[in-house]
Design a protein around this motif. Structure first.
Motif, PDB file in Angstrom:
ATOM      1  N   GLU A 175      -3.882  -8.005   9.274  1.00 22.65           N
ATOM      2  CA  GLU A 175      -4.003  -7.838   7.837  1.00 22.65           C
ATOM      3  C   GLU A 175      -5.022  -8.839   7.333  1.00 22.65           C
ATOM      4  O   GLU A 175      -5.255  -9.869   7.964  1.00 22.65           O
TER       5      GLU A 175
ATOM      6  N   CYS B 131      -6.549  -7.573   0.536  1.00 19.18           N
ATOM      7  CA  CYS B 131      -7.146  -6.245   0.438  1.00 19.18           C
ATOM      8  C   CYS B 131      -6.707  -5.392   1.626  1.00 19.18           C
ATOM      9  O   CYS B 131      -6.290  -5.908   2.658  1.00 19.18           O
ATOM     10  N   ALA B 132      -6.825  -4.092   1.458  1.00 16.61           N
ATOM     11  CA  ALA B 132      -6.459  -3.169   2.524  1.00 16.61           C
ATOM     12  C   ALA B 132      -7.423  -3.308   3.705  1.00 16.61           C
ATOM     13  O   ALA B 132      -8.604  -3.589   3.532  1.00 16.61           O
TER      14      ALA B 132
ATOM     15  N   THR C  47      -9.830  -1.986   6.440  1.00 15.38           N
ATOM     16  CA  THR C  47     -10.749  -0.857   6.532  1.00 15.38           C
ATOM     17  C   THR C  47     -11.098  -0.592   7.996  1.00 15.38           C
ATOM     18  O   THR C  47     -10.793  -1.403   8.880  1.00 15.38           O
TER      19      THR C  47
ATOM     20  N   SER D 222      -4.237  -1.603  11.083  1.00 13.17           N
ATOM     21  CA  SER D 222      -3.477  -2.230  10.002  1.00 13.17           C
ATOM     22  C   SER D 222      -1.998  -2.012  10.322  1.00 13.17           C
ATOM     23  O   SER D 222      -1.652  -1.132  11.106  1.00 13.17           O
TER      24      SER D 222
ATOM     25  N   ILE E 125       1.815   0.765   5.498  1.00 14.00           N
ATOM     26  CA  ILE E 125       2.670   0.406   4.368  1.00 14.00           C
ATOM     27  C   ILE E 125       4.086   0.136   4.843  1.00 14.00           C
ATOM     28  O   ILE E 125       4.730  -0.811   4.405  1.00 14.00           O
TER      29      ILE E 125
ATOM     30  N   ARG F  32       5.323  -1.274   7.315  1.00 21.47           N
ATOM     31  CA  ARG F  32       4.958  -2.245   8.331  1.00 21.47           C
ATOM     32  C   ARG F  32       6.154  -2.903   9.019  1.00 21.47           C
ATOM     33  O   ARG F  32       7.231  -3.012   8.452  1.00 21.47           O
TER      34      ARG F  32
ATOM     35  N   GLN G 115       2.083  -1.484  -3.193  1.00 19.24           N
ATOM     36  CA  GLN G 115       0.934  -1.661  -2.303  1.00 19.24           C
ATOM     37  C   GLN G 115      -0.357  -1.258  -3.002  1.00 19.24           C
ATOM     38  O   GLN G 115      -1.366  -1.956  -2.918  1.00 19.24           O
ATOM     39  N   GLN G 116      -0.332  -0.137  -3.716  1.00 20.85           N
ATOM     40  CA  GLN G 116      -1.521   0.315  -4.429  1.00 20.85           C
ATOM     41  C   GLN G 116      -1.926  -0.673  -5.523  1.00 20.85           C
ATOM     42  O   GLN G 116      -3.107  -0.966  -5.697  1.00 20.85           O
TER      43      GLN G 116
ATOM     44  N   GLU H 296      -3.451  -3.809  -3.829  1.00 18.47           N
ATOM     45  CA  GLU H 296      -4.796  -3.535  -3.334  1.00 18.47           C
ATOM     46  C   GLU H 296      -5.803  -3.469  -4.476  1.00 18.47           C
ATOM     47  O   GLU H 296      -6.912  -3.986  -4.367  1.00 18.47           O
TER      48      GLU H 296
END
Length: 192
Positions: free
Chosen positions: A58, A63-64, A66, A97, A100, A102, A175-176, A179
């Motif tokens: 992570e 940030c998410a 990529t 990653s 979500i 996780r 989560q959204q 981010e």
């Protein structure tokens, strides 16, 4: 306890991110990934015929992850493992990653995700069972607090075998939002 777990304990954050040969791999790659601003969530080596080395990472900035992050981490890990060669058999490297829903591998994860639903499994019976589902309520010392069936349970972190968030609408929304906030902060910093 692995060297990584001992180091983390000294930092006040107990971890269960890997074991066995995977723990050796984690110790080899942790500093390189940290320098690239990634934290290790879990390292797992599985499969006998066609081994797979799975590394979940992570971003330290929240940030998410990529595809570019996974590629950069994969290049760094591959370079280190090619030199050190800790895995004697052929294997496939997978950097990803944690998703979500996780896995929860650090004691601090249980505080970070308090209020969300999780499934936990212990390595021994506690009140006649090993598996628990409920709402995370943080930690108390080195115990994980879980609201389960109208009761607050204190489950010893050291006895956890598995712990994972359950995918819910609330988790997705949080989560959204996280981010979006991280991306906004990063954009503001770059303009700054």
């Amino acid at each position: 306890m692995t060297a990584t777990q001992e180091a983390a304990e000294g930092e006040g954050d107990l971890r269960k991110t890997s074991e066995g040969l995977a723990a050796m791999v984690e110790a080899l790659i942790a500093a390189d990934l940290h320098d690239l601003a990634y934290d290790i969530v879990r390292v797992r080596l599985s499969g006998e015929r066609r081994a797979k080395l799975q590394i979940m990472i992570e971003r330290q900035d929240g940030c998410a992850i990529t595809v570019e992050d996974c590629a950069a981490a994969s290049r760094a890990v591959s370079a280190k493992l090619d030199v050190e060669d800790p895995i004697r058999q052929a294997y496939v490297l997978e950097v990803s990653s944690p998703g979500i829903d996780r896995p929860l591998t650090r004691l601090s994860d249980f505080t970070r995700f308090a209020g969300h639903e999780a499934r936990l499994e212990l390595n021994r019976l506690l009140d006649g069972r090993k598996r628990f589902s409920g709402i995370l309520a943080g930690t108390a010392g080195v115990d994980v607090l879980l609201d389960c069936e109208g009761e607050r349970l204190a489950l010893p972190f050291r006895d956890l075998v598995k712990a994972k968030l359950v995918l819910t609408d609330a988790l997705i929304a949080e989560q959204q939002a996280a981010e979006a906030a991280a991306a906004e902060a990063l954009a503001a910093q770059e303009k700054g």
